[in-house]
Design an enzyme around this catalytic site. Structure first.
Site, PDB file in Angstrom:
ATOM      1  N   LYS A   9       0.815  -1.209   0.000  1.00 62.22           N
ATOM      2  CA  LYS A   9       0.000   0.000   0.000  1.00 62.22           C
ATOM      3  C   LYS A   9       0.856   1.269   0.000  1.00 62.22           C
ATOM      4  O   LYS A   9       0.454   2.291  -0.550  1.00 62.22           O
ATOM      5  CB  LYS A   9      -0.951  -0.018   1.187  1.00 62.22           C
ATOM      6  N   GLU A  45      -3.240   6.340   8.618  1.00 58.63           N
ATOM      7  CA  GLU A  45      -4.164   7.118   7.794  1.00 58.63           C
ATOM      8  C   GLU A  45      -5.181   7.780   8.700  1.00 58.63           C
ATOM      9  O   GLU A  45      -5.493   7.253   9.767  1.00 58.63           O
ATOM     10  CB  GLU A  45      -4.937   6.188   6.830  1.00 58.63           C
ATOM     11  N   HIS A  64     -14.076  -5.038   8.162  1.00 57.86           N
ATOM     12  CA  HIS A  64     -13.457  -4.372   7.011  1.00 57.86           C
ATOM     13  C   HIS A  64     -13.426  -5.254   5.773  1.00 57.86           C
ATOM     14  O   HIS A  64     -12.612  -5.075   4.887  1.00 57.86           O
ATOM     15  CB  HIS A  64     -12.022  -3.906   7.328  1.00 57.86           C
ATOM     16  N   ARG A  84      -5.895  -8.139  -9.603  1.00 63.46           N
ATOM     17  CA  ARG A  84      -6.452  -9.471  -9.882  1.00 63.46           C
ATOM     18  C   ARG A  84      -7.929  -9.337 -10.159  1.00 63.46           C
ATOM     19  O   ARG A  84      -8.492  -8.248 -10.057  1.00 63.46           O
ATOM     20  CB  ARG A  84      -6.257 -10.350  -8.652  1.00 63.46           C
TER      21      ARG A  84
END
Ligand code: ADP
Ligand code: ADP
Ligand code: MG
Length: 487
Positions: A115, A199, A234, A291
């Site tokens: 990420k 974040e 999540h 993907r």
């Protein structure tokens, strides 16, 4: 391309093989000892046993998968999702073995698989990001100063994370120390990489993702959005396309941003760019999944495009047969992930045997199970994906509710009753929801009540039948009365 080895199991292995067969391409299944009798093994033209049930000794074992490809003379490998699908080293070794990897180039997998690397690459293309840091953080003091700057609550995330794992919300500074330590050790054990970053925790976002498709000739299009805001831990459970809250202008904007993200890593094939959309309709880049996505069918339903076929065509070097302007949205589609989980007990995995397993007929069911099969504990607990479409959102939802009622699974608990709850809820039907749907609206008692209602109806019905049978035993049967009279 004459023979594809599908390096996966369950519903996605079957899904890929169906399209390969449709295109006249032979298929090779691989399987573990736990999957000897699995439908994907029987469906394939050939099947190779990899080894014992644990993934590391079977589906994740690169050497064994490559040997199976060589032994069967396959010329291409489709990785599905999960397992080796986002493993750049695997993609590289497939290339080196002289086979075609049906997916992006190793470089793109590598960049987007992390990420932090993804943020760095994408940042140069003017894509809006969630406020936070773009570097790994290990020091609690440093984390505290970052958190103070961006403001609590914050989210600590694993750079190598996926599947909703390795994420920790921190509401206030006094929790930071403990949560940092936990996040780092979780990331290290789950992904073999303890890097975490911070974040801003967006309060009530929607998860909106864009399907992209790129060929090797420099063409890249997007196939609109999917709204995947209904999540637990999540991780998505219900998805739809298009999103009920996105208009043409925002759709174009997000679509163009997603194409730029794909171009930033020279993307090839089908991929998904994930964004969070806040209450003010500002969107922020989350990550790119390199993907086929679990929820790709809703996009197939509204575009009429078979995404696996496109993956194969792109891998064969063909140019995309359509331009962005030729793509349109037809109607609406919704999907429910049917997991072997107990929605009355925190969505904990439910293990057992599918003693009854009857699919609904009026829906698309992507599954890899049959009645009598056991749900193995070694792999992802998803049993099936249930997908319906309609000319309107209401129609798609109505069909979904009918399909849920017609789907009969006994022997284990599943997310079907949770799906019934979601698709009947006012919040979902009025499209007024965000990623906190489960926390805000879901109470297990609502399902229990529903179940009890069904149970009491069933009990009444059973009593009625019993009563009728009892009378029939004492009174002569109508048919026998007739027969007696005729004599
Ligand atoms: P999607 O983003 O396509 O909805 P999910 O996040 O649900 O997909 O993950 C798809 C599959 O891949 C699931 O089986 C999940 O367990 C697995 N998965 C995703 N990311 C990882 C990862 N980093 N490591 C291991 N498994 C993963
Ligand atoms: P994964 O790789 O596990 O799929 P993502 O970064 O895609 O991780 O995030 C998964 C989900 O976690 C999102 O769909 C969203 O619900 C939640 N999430 C992630 N980042 C944030 C954030 N900054 N603020 C609020 N929620 C977030
Ligand atoms: Mg994600």
């Amino acid at each position: 391309m004459k023979k594809i080895l599908v390096a996966n199991r369950g519903e996605i292995a079957l899904r890929v093989m169906r399209t390969a067969r449709k295109m006249g391409i032979a298929t090779v299944a691989v399987y573990s000892e736990a999957d000897r009798n699995a439908p994907h093994v029987r469906f394939a033209d050939e099947a190779v046993l990899l080894g014992p049930a644990p993934s590391t000794e079977s589906y994740l074992n690169v050497d064994k998968v490559l040997r199976a490809a060589r032994d069967t003379g396959a010329d291409a490998v489709h990785p599905g999702y999960g397992f080796l699908s986002e493993n750049a080293e695997f993609a590289r070794r497939v290339d080196t073995a002289g086979l075609t990897f049906i997916g992006p180039r190793p470089h793109a997998i590598e960049v987007m698989g992390n990420k932090l690397a993804a943020k760095e690459t994408v940042g140069a293309y003017g894509i809006p990001m969630v406020p936070g840091v773009d570097e790994a953080v290990t020091d609690v003091e440093e984390a505290a100063s970052i958190a103070r700057r961006i403001g609590f609550p914050i989210l600590i995330k694993a750079a190598a994370g996926g599947g909703g794992k390795g994420m920790r919300v921190v509401e206030a500074e006094d929790e930071l120390d403990e949560q940092m330590k936990r996040a780092i050790s979780e990331a290290a054990s789950a992904f073999g990489d303890g890097s975490v970053f911070i974040e801003k925790y967006i309060a009530a976002p929607r998860h909106i993702e864009i399907q992209v498709l790129a060929d090797t000739h420099g063409n890249c299009v997007h196939l609109f959005e999917r709204d995947c805001s209904i999540q637990r831990r999540h991780q998505k459970v219900v998805e739809e396309a298009p999103s009920a809250v996105i208009g043409p202008a925002l759709r174009r904007q997000m679509g163009e941003a997603a194409v730029r993200v794909a171009q930033s890593c020279d993307y090839v094939g089908a991929g998904t760019v994930e964004f969070l959309l806040d209450a003010d309709q500002q969107f922020y880049f989350l990550e790119m999944n390199t993907r086929l996505q679990v929820e790709h069918p809703v996009t197939e339903m509204i575009t009429g495009i078979d995404l696996v076929e496109q993956q194969i065509r792109v891998a064969r070097g063909e140019a995309l047969a359509f331009t962005q302007d030729e793509l349109t949205i037809q109607g609406h589609a919704v999907e429910l992930r049917v997991y072997a989980e107990d929605p009355l007990n925190n969505f904990l995995p439910s293990i057992g045997t599918l003693s009854t397993y009857v699919r609904p007929t009026e829906a698309r069911v992507d599954d890899g199970f049959e009645e009598g099969m056991e749900v193995p504990i070694y792999y992802d607990p998803m049993i099936a994906k249930l997908i319906t479409q309609g000319a309107t959102r209401e129609e798609a939802i109505a069909r979904m509710l009918r399909a849920i009622d017609a789907y009969r699974i006994e022997g284990i608990e599943t997310t079907l009753p949770f799906g019934r709850f979601v698709f009947s809820s006012d919040a979902f039907r009025s499209a007024d929801f965000d990623t906190n749907f489960v926390k805000k609206h879901y109470q297990p008692e609502a399902i229990e009540r529903g179940d009890r209602q069904i149970e009491s109806v069933a009990a009444l019905f059973a009593a009625y039948i019993y009563d009728r049978r009892a009378r029939e035993l004492t009174a002569p049967h109508p048919a026998s009365v007739q027969w007696q009279r005729r004599r």
